[in-house]
Design an enzyme around this catalytic site. Structure first.
Site, PDB file in Angstrom:
ATOM      1  N   CYS A 131      75.475  29.705  -4.546  1.00 43.62           N
ATOM      2  CA  CYS A 131      74.726  29.383  -3.319  1.00 43.62           C
ATOM      3  C   CYS A 131      75.229  30.142  -2.103  1.00 43.62           C
ATOM      4  O   CYS A 131      74.570  30.148  -1.062  1.00 43.62           O
ATOM      5  CB  CYS A 131      74.799  27.887  -3.035  1.00 43.62           C
ATOM      6  SG  CYS A 131      73.813  26.928  -4.170  1.00 43.62           S
TER       7      CYS A 131
HETATM    8  N1  COA Z   1      65.106   8.911 -10.112  1.00 47.08           N
HETATM    9  C1  COA Z   1      65.487   7.641  -9.924  1.00 47.08           C
HETATM   10  N2  COA Z   1      66.778   7.240  -9.942  1.00 47.08           N
HETATM   11  C2  COA Z   1      67.707   8.190 -10.182  1.00 47.08           C
HETATM   12  C3  COA Z   1      67.376   9.545 -10.394  1.00 47.08           C
HETATM   13  C4  COA Z   1      66.004   9.890 -10.365  1.00 47.08           C
HETATM   14  N3  COA Z   1      65.581  11.144 -10.532  1.00 47.08           N
HETATM   15  N4  COA Z   1      68.507  10.245 -10.605  1.00 47.08           N
HETATM   16  C5  COA Z   1      69.521   9.383 -10.517  1.00 47.08           C
HETATM   17  N5  COA Z   1      69.051   8.138 -10.266  1.00 47.08           N
HETATM   18  C6  COA Z   1      69.809   6.883 -10.145  1.00 47.08           C
HETATM   19  C7  COA Z   1      71.117   6.933 -10.879  1.00 47.08           C
HETATM   20  O1  COA Z   1      70.946   6.582 -12.225  1.00 47.08           O
HETATM   21  C8  COA Z   1      71.928   5.925 -10.113  1.00 47.08           C
HETATM   22  O2  COA Z   1      71.585   4.643 -10.542  1.00 47.08           O
HETATM   23  P1  COA Z   1      72.699   3.484 -10.661  1.00 47.08           P
HETATM   24  O3  COA Z   1      73.218   3.289  -9.262  1.00 47.08           O
HETATM   25  O4  COA Z   1      71.918   2.348 -11.208  1.00 47.08           O
HETATM   26  O5  COA Z   1      73.744   4.033 -11.590  1.00 47.08           O
HETATM   27  C9  COA Z   1      71.442   6.064  -8.672  1.00 47.08           C
HETATM   28  O6  COA Z   1      70.148   6.693  -8.776  1.00 47.08           O
HETATM   29  C10 COA Z   1      72.344   6.941  -7.825  1.00 47.08           C
HETATM   30  O7  COA Z   1      72.581   8.182  -8.488  1.00 47.08           O
HETATM   31  P2  COA Z   1      73.556   9.283  -7.948  1.00 47.08           P
HETATM   32  O8  COA Z   1      73.527  10.472  -8.883  1.00 47.08           O
HETATM   33  O9  COA Z   1      74.875   8.690  -7.646  1.00 47.08           O
HETATM   34  O10 COA Z   1      72.769   9.671  -6.612  1.00 47.08           O
HETATM   35  P3  COA Z   1      73.278  10.341  -5.304  1.00 47.08           P
HETATM   36  O11 COA Z   1      72.993   9.424  -4.188  1.00 47.08           O
HETATM   37  O12 COA Z   1      74.657  10.897  -5.417  1.00 47.08           O
HETATM   38  O13 COA Z   1      72.276  11.575  -5.150  1.00 47.08           O
HETATM   39  C11 COA Z   1      72.275  13.975  -5.468  1.00 47.08           C
HETATM   40  C12 COA Z   1      72.239  12.602  -6.114  1.00 47.08           C
HETATM   41  C13 COA Z   1      72.361  15.013  -6.552  1.00 47.08           C
HETATM   42  C14 COA Z   1      70.977  14.173  -4.692  1.00 47.08           C
HETATM   43  C15 COA Z   1      73.458  14.055  -4.500  1.00 47.08           C
HETATM   44  O14 COA Z   1      74.645  13.636  -5.125  1.00 47.08           O
HETATM   45  C16 COA Z   1      73.682  15.456  -3.988  1.00 47.08           C
HETATM   46  O15 COA Z   1      72.815  16.061  -3.388  1.00 47.08           O
HETATM   47  N6  COA Z   1      74.896  15.971  -4.142  1.00 47.08           N
HETATM   48  C17 COA Z   1      75.228  17.321  -3.734  1.00 47.08           C
HETATM   49  C18 COA Z   1      74.526  18.252  -4.612  1.00 47.08           C
HETATM   50  C19 COA Z   1      74.699  19.672  -4.224  1.00 47.08           C
HETATM   51  O16 COA Z   1      74.753  20.035  -3.078  1.00 47.08           O
HETATM   52  N7  COA Z   1      74.758  20.493  -5.197  1.00 47.08           N
HETATM   53  C20 COA Z   1      74.835  21.867  -4.962  1.00 47.08           C
HETATM   54  C21 COA Z   1      73.823  22.479  -5.822  1.00 47.08           C
HETATM   55  S1  COA Z   1      73.921  24.174  -5.594  1.00 47.08           S
END
Ligand code: COA
Length: 373
Positions: free
Chosen positions: A156
């Protein structure tokens, strides 16, 4: 030391866009079919049932509402769930070079430049379509540029690392005008069957024309300073590579696509990037009030909110730190360049700002700029 400027940027946006609702419908159809096909194994506890995705979660967790893609039909077909971009014969331009050329032509036109004015091309992106010849050399050839070209990959942060590399070539006297091109076909490495990340990425190409300040056109952006940083982490990883084509799991295994520990990335990258920005601001003698705008990497709206809050010492408005996540999603290295490209025209001579990227590696890059008259 030779002063360096960003003379212009360019943008290519694919015609097709996928809304969260369309993406979730496709994922949920795939998950329902998977669960039906594996009903007895799920019943026996051998296979875990897939949970449905939701539009509300995606928007709340990431700020993403839609993403542009090169092939909508393949991504949304529950039996395919990946872009279908047919291989082209060697005598045709490759798709990655093609979109890179379009963004580059936009940047050249905005700067009033032709191919003859450019000395070098860097193709800086998260994934290269092939090992060699370099994508950058194909782009160079398609544009008719003389000089040299090469590829670089810092995930990125490829674009900001490319900008500093271009600036260093110019400062060292190796080039006067360098085109940094960022074709990001992120749909190609995204696992659309993975509920945790299927919504994250989109496709796009950007280009940045970096030039000696004394030849840059009016209204260019002087580069005040740059800073790069990398810290190894497995929390964002893709094991696809030329050594695993014969591995038992081979190409197509899920670890040969994008995988991440999103929560850890969030927690570890926010302080790393905020500290890096503040450290570089101190070095450049810049206070928060000196920065008119932050063009941050576009991965997650909540991450950007926290980083800009730490840098500015207050909650940032959309005017302070514009987001393009809602329409473009995460476009890897191109994200901060899209934000800059679409949101710098209203600024005045003397206004200062920061282009900042962060992502896999971990890697982070800062480019502080000031608008010239
Ligand atoms: N739809 C519905 N629910 C979902 C889901 C989806 N597509 N994906 C995950 N969930 C659920 C999970 O199962 C979890 O449920 P639980 O609490 O019952 O276990 C809950 O949502 C929270 O999941 P989590 O993965 O902890 O979400 P989050 O708030 O951390 O958000 C991201 C996920 C990926 C959006 C976030 O962590 C993020 O953006 N992180 C940085 C990513 C980044 O910058 N990456 C760089 C890429 S280059």
């Amino acid at each position: 030391m030779t002063s360096v400027a960003i003379s212009a940027t360019g943008l290519f946006t694919p015609e097709q866009s996928i809304s969260n609702a369309e993406l979730v419908t496709a994922f949920n159809a795939y998950a329902a079919k998977f669960n039906a096909d594996n009903a007895s194994a799920i019943e026996a506890g051998v296979v875990t049932a897939l949970q449905p995705s939701s539009v509300e979660f995606i928007e709340k967790a990431s700020g993403i509402k839609a993403r542009y893609v090169l092939d909508k039909a393949g991504v949304l077909d529950p039996d395919i769930m990946c872009p279908r971009l047919p291989e082209r014969p060697n005598d045709q331009i490759s798709v990655m070079a093609e979109i890179g050329v379009k963004a580059a032509q936009d940047a050249l036109a905005r700067a009033g430049r032709t191919a003859r004015d450019v000395d070098a091309v860097l193709c800086a992106a998260s994934n290269m379509q092939r090992a060699y010849p370099a994508m950058a050399i194909e782009i160079q050839e398609a544009l008719g540029i003389e000089g040299f070209a090469f590829d670089m990959n810092v995930a990125c942060s490829s674009a900001t690392f490319g900008i500093q590399t271009a600036a260093d070539f110019i400062r060292a006297g190796h080039a006067r005008s360098v085109l940094v091109v960022n074709p990001e076909i992120c749909s190609g490495h995204l696992n659309f069957r993975d509920r945790d990340s299927h919504f994250i990425f989109g496709d796009v190409a950007t280009a940045v024309l970096v030039e000696r300040a004394d030849i840059a056109p009016a209204g260019s952006w002087m580069i005040l300073g740059t800073k790069l940083k990398t810290v190894f982490s497995n929390n964002i990883r893709n094991n696809f590579g030329f050594l695993n084509r014969t591995a038992p799991e081979g190409v197509g295994a899920t670890d040969k696509l994008f995988v991440q520990e999103g929560r850890k990335v969030f927690k570890e990258v926010v302080p790393m990037v905020a500290d890096m920005i503040l450290g570089q601001m101190a070095e450049l003698n810049l206070k928060a009030g000196d920065l008119r705008r932050l063009w941050l990497h576009q991965a997650n709206a909540n991450m950007n909110r926290l980083i800009s809050q730490r840098v500015l010492g207050r909650e940032a408005t959309e005017d302070d730190s514009p987001t393009v996540l809602d329409t473009y999603a995460n476009t890897s290295s191109a994200g901060s360049i899209i934000a800059f490209h679409l949101n710098n025209g209203d600024l005045s001579a003397g206004d200062r700002g920061l282009i900042c990227s962060f992502g896999a590696g971990y890697s982070a890059g800062c480019v502080f700029v000031s608008k010239a008259s």
